[in-house]
Design a protein around this motif. Structure first.
Motif, PDB file in Angstrom:
ATOM      1  N   GLU A   1      92.827 122.276  35.902  1.00 54.45           N
ATOM      2  CA  GLU A   1      91.418 121.995  35.630  1.00 54.45           C
ATOM      3  C   GLU A   1      91.148 120.497  35.774  1.00 54.45           C
ATOM      4  O   GLU A   1      91.939 119.659  35.337  1.00 54.45           O
ATOM      5  N   PHE A   2      90.009 120.176  36.384  1.00 58.35           N
ATOM      6  CA  PHE A   2      89.554 118.796  36.507  1.00 58.35           C
ATOM      7  C   PHE A   2      88.245 118.617  35.740  1.00 58.35           C
ATOM      8  O   PHE A   2      87.362 119.481  35.806  1.00 58.35           O
ATOM      9  N   PHE A   3      88.116 117.505  35.050  1.00 65.42           N
ATOM     10  CA  PHE A   3      86.850 117.122  34.421  1.00 65.42           C
ATOM     11  C   PHE A   3      86.408 115.797  35.022  1.00 65.42           C
ATOM     12  O   PHE A   3      87.209 114.876  35.178  1.00 65.42           O
ATOM     13  N   ASP A   4      85.108 115.721  35.334  1.00 66.31           N
ATOM     14  CA  ASP A   4      84.569 114.542  35.991  1.00 66.31           C
ATOM     15  C   ASP A   4      83.879 113.647  34.962  1.00 66.31           C
ATOM     16  O   ASP A   4      82.849 114.024  34.392  1.00 66.31           O
ATOM     17  N   VAL A   5      84.442 112.469  34.733  1.00 69.85           N
ATOM     18  CA  VAL A   5      83.852 111.531  33.778  1.00 69.85           C
ATOM     19  C   VAL A   5      82.474 111.083  34.254  1.00 69.85           C
ATOM     20  O   VAL A   5      81.604 110.766  33.441  1.00 69.85           O
ATOM     21  N   ALA A   6      82.246 111.086  35.570  1.00 67.25           N
ATOM     22  CA  ALA A   6      80.931 110.725  36.109  1.00 67.25           C
ATOM     23  C   ALA A   6      79.870 111.759  35.749  1.00 67.25           C
ATOM     24  O   ALA A   6      78.674 111.452  35.774  1.00 67.25           O
ATOM     25  N   GLU A   7      80.269 112.968  35.416  1.00 64.36           N
ATOM     26  CA  GLU A   7      79.341 113.986  34.916  1.00 64.36           C
ATOM     27  C   GLU A   7      79.246 113.945  33.393  1.00 64.36           C
ATOM     28  O   GLU A   7      78.159 114.102  32.824  1.00 64.36           O
ATOM     29  N   LEU A   8      80.386 113.755  32.731  1.00 66.85           N
ATOM     30  CA  LEU A   8      80.385 113.740  31.265  1.00 66.85           C
ATOM     31  C   LEU A   8      79.512 112.612  30.719  1.00 66.85           C
ATOM     32  O   LEU A   8      78.827 112.779  29.704  1.00 66.85           O
ATOM     33  N   ALA A   9      79.534 111.451  31.389  1.00 66.70           N
ATOM     34  CA  ALA A   9      78.805 110.288  30.873  1.00 66.70           C
ATOM     35  C   ALA A   9      77.293 110.537  30.778  1.00 66.70           C
ATOM     36  O   ALA A   9      76.715 110.392  29.691  1.00 66.70           O
ATOM     37  N   PRO A  10      76.599 110.942  31.855  1.00 62.93           N
ATOM     38  CA  PRO A  10      75.159 111.189  31.714  1.00 62.93           C
ATOM     39  C   PRO A  10      74.843 112.423  30.868  1.00 62.93           C
ATOM     40  O   PRO A  10      73.779 112.481  30.236  1.00 62.93           O
ATOM     41  N   LEU A  11      75.749 113.396  30.842  1.00 62.83           N
ATOM     42  CA  LEU A  11      75.553 114.565  29.987  1.00 62.83           C
ATOM     43  C   LEU A  11      75.508 114.158  28.521  1.00 62.83           C
ATOM     44  O   LEU A  11      74.622 114.586  27.765  1.00 62.83           O
TER      45      LEU A  11
ATOM     46  N   LEU B   1      78.733 121.536  30.416  1.00 65.04           N
ATOM     47  CA  LEU B   1      78.612 120.978  31.762  1.00 65.04           C
ATOM     48  C   LEU B   1      78.006 121.982  32.735  1.00 65.04           C
ATOM     49  O   LEU B   1      77.206 121.613  33.596  1.00 65.04           O
ATOM     50  N   ALA B   2      78.377 123.244  32.595  1.00 68.76           N
ATOM     51  CA  ALA B   2      77.853 124.276  33.496  1.00 68.76           C
ATOM     52  C   ALA B   2      76.335 124.363  33.369  1.00 68.76           C
ATOM     53  O   ALA B   2      75.616 124.441  34.374  1.00 68.76           O
ATOM     54  N   GLY B   3      75.837 124.344  32.127  1.00 72.23           N
ATOM     55  CA  GLY B   3      74.391 124.367  31.920  1.00 72.23           C
ATOM     56  C   GLY B   3      73.722 123.104  32.431  1.00 72.23           C
ATOM     57  O   GLY B   3      72.638 123.151  33.025  1.00 72.23           O
TER      58      GLY B   3
END
Length: 239
Positions: A151-161, A223-225
């Motif tokens: 599994e990969f998590f993207d910090v570039a997505e987590l930050a604005p989320l 993140l999916a939502g």
């Protein structure tokens, strides 16, 4: 016994010891509801010969570990891959890897086996993770005949989320490190970028816990939502 073991089709040839190591690699762990501070995560950064995930080569890997809710400086990984056919291109101005560094690097199959042993069954974090995931997966397939399933998590997505108030919807690593007052020792160096990404991730995990998101599974679901809303917003703006 043959010195080499050939895979069927056009797969790579590996020494028997390398094949044994590949067979012994850990299966990736399934995401669960463990609290974030109980999770081991490997924070990854790659340097490559360019940005084309179909043609460019993986040149170096840097990684650090988050475990027990902190960066474990005793668990770090860094290596440069040997690329005999490497041609110097514009990317050398970014990553700074000289031809002599790459010529003196570790044979790709050995380097990738070392990294996968370091990774174990842990999920991965990266900034703009999609690129790192594709480059690593391609290198593993070419050099080891191995299919990456971690599994990969993207910090570039987590930050604005997790920090919508920052109003940095499509920010780079420099944008977010600047926002939180972090400083990278040396940008575009795999290990240094992995370390500052890990520091950023810990800040984001703290914010996630305050939002009752205290597991990787909960973050994945949120993140999916968030992605669905981003796509819907983008389509609405196009019309």
């Amino acid at each position: 016994m043959s010195q080499f073991t050939w895979f069927t089709g056009r797969g790579p040839a590996l020494l028997e010891a390398q094949l044994d190591r590949r067979i012994g690699l850990a299966e990736p762990a399934a995401l669960d509801h463990r609290p974030l501070h109980e999770q081991r995560l490997v924070v990854l950064d790659l340097e490559t010969s360019g940005l084309d995930t179909r043609r460019d080569q993986l040149l170096s890997i840097g990684a650090v570990v988050i475990e027990g809710g902190a960066i474990d400086l005793g668990q770090q990984f860094e290596c440069t891959l040997q690329r005999r056919d490497h041609k110097v291109g514009p990317s050398v101005l970014i990553h700074g890897l000289a031809p002599s560094d790459i010529a003196a690097g570790i044979e790709p199959a050995e380097a990738l086996l070392d990294f996968m042993a370091f990774l174990g069954d842990s999920p991965l974090l990266a900034f703009h993770a999609g690129f790192d995931q594709r480059m690593l997966a391609r290198a593993l397939k070419q050099s080891l005949g191995y299919r990456l399933r971690h599994e990969f998590f993207d910090v570039a997505e987590l930050a604005p989320l997790l920090c919508p108030q920052a109003k940095i919807p499509h920010g780079g690593l420099d944008d977010w490190t600047g926002y939180f007052g972090l400083q990278a020792q040396q940008r575009h160096h795999a290990s240094a970028d992995a370390l500052v990404t890990a520091e950023l991730a810990l800040i984001l995990f703290s914010k996630a816990r305050r939002q009752q998101l205290d597991s990787l599974l909960a973050l994945q679901q949120r993140l999916a939502g968030w992605r669905r809303r981003q796509r819907a917003h983008s389509l609405h703006r196009q019309h």
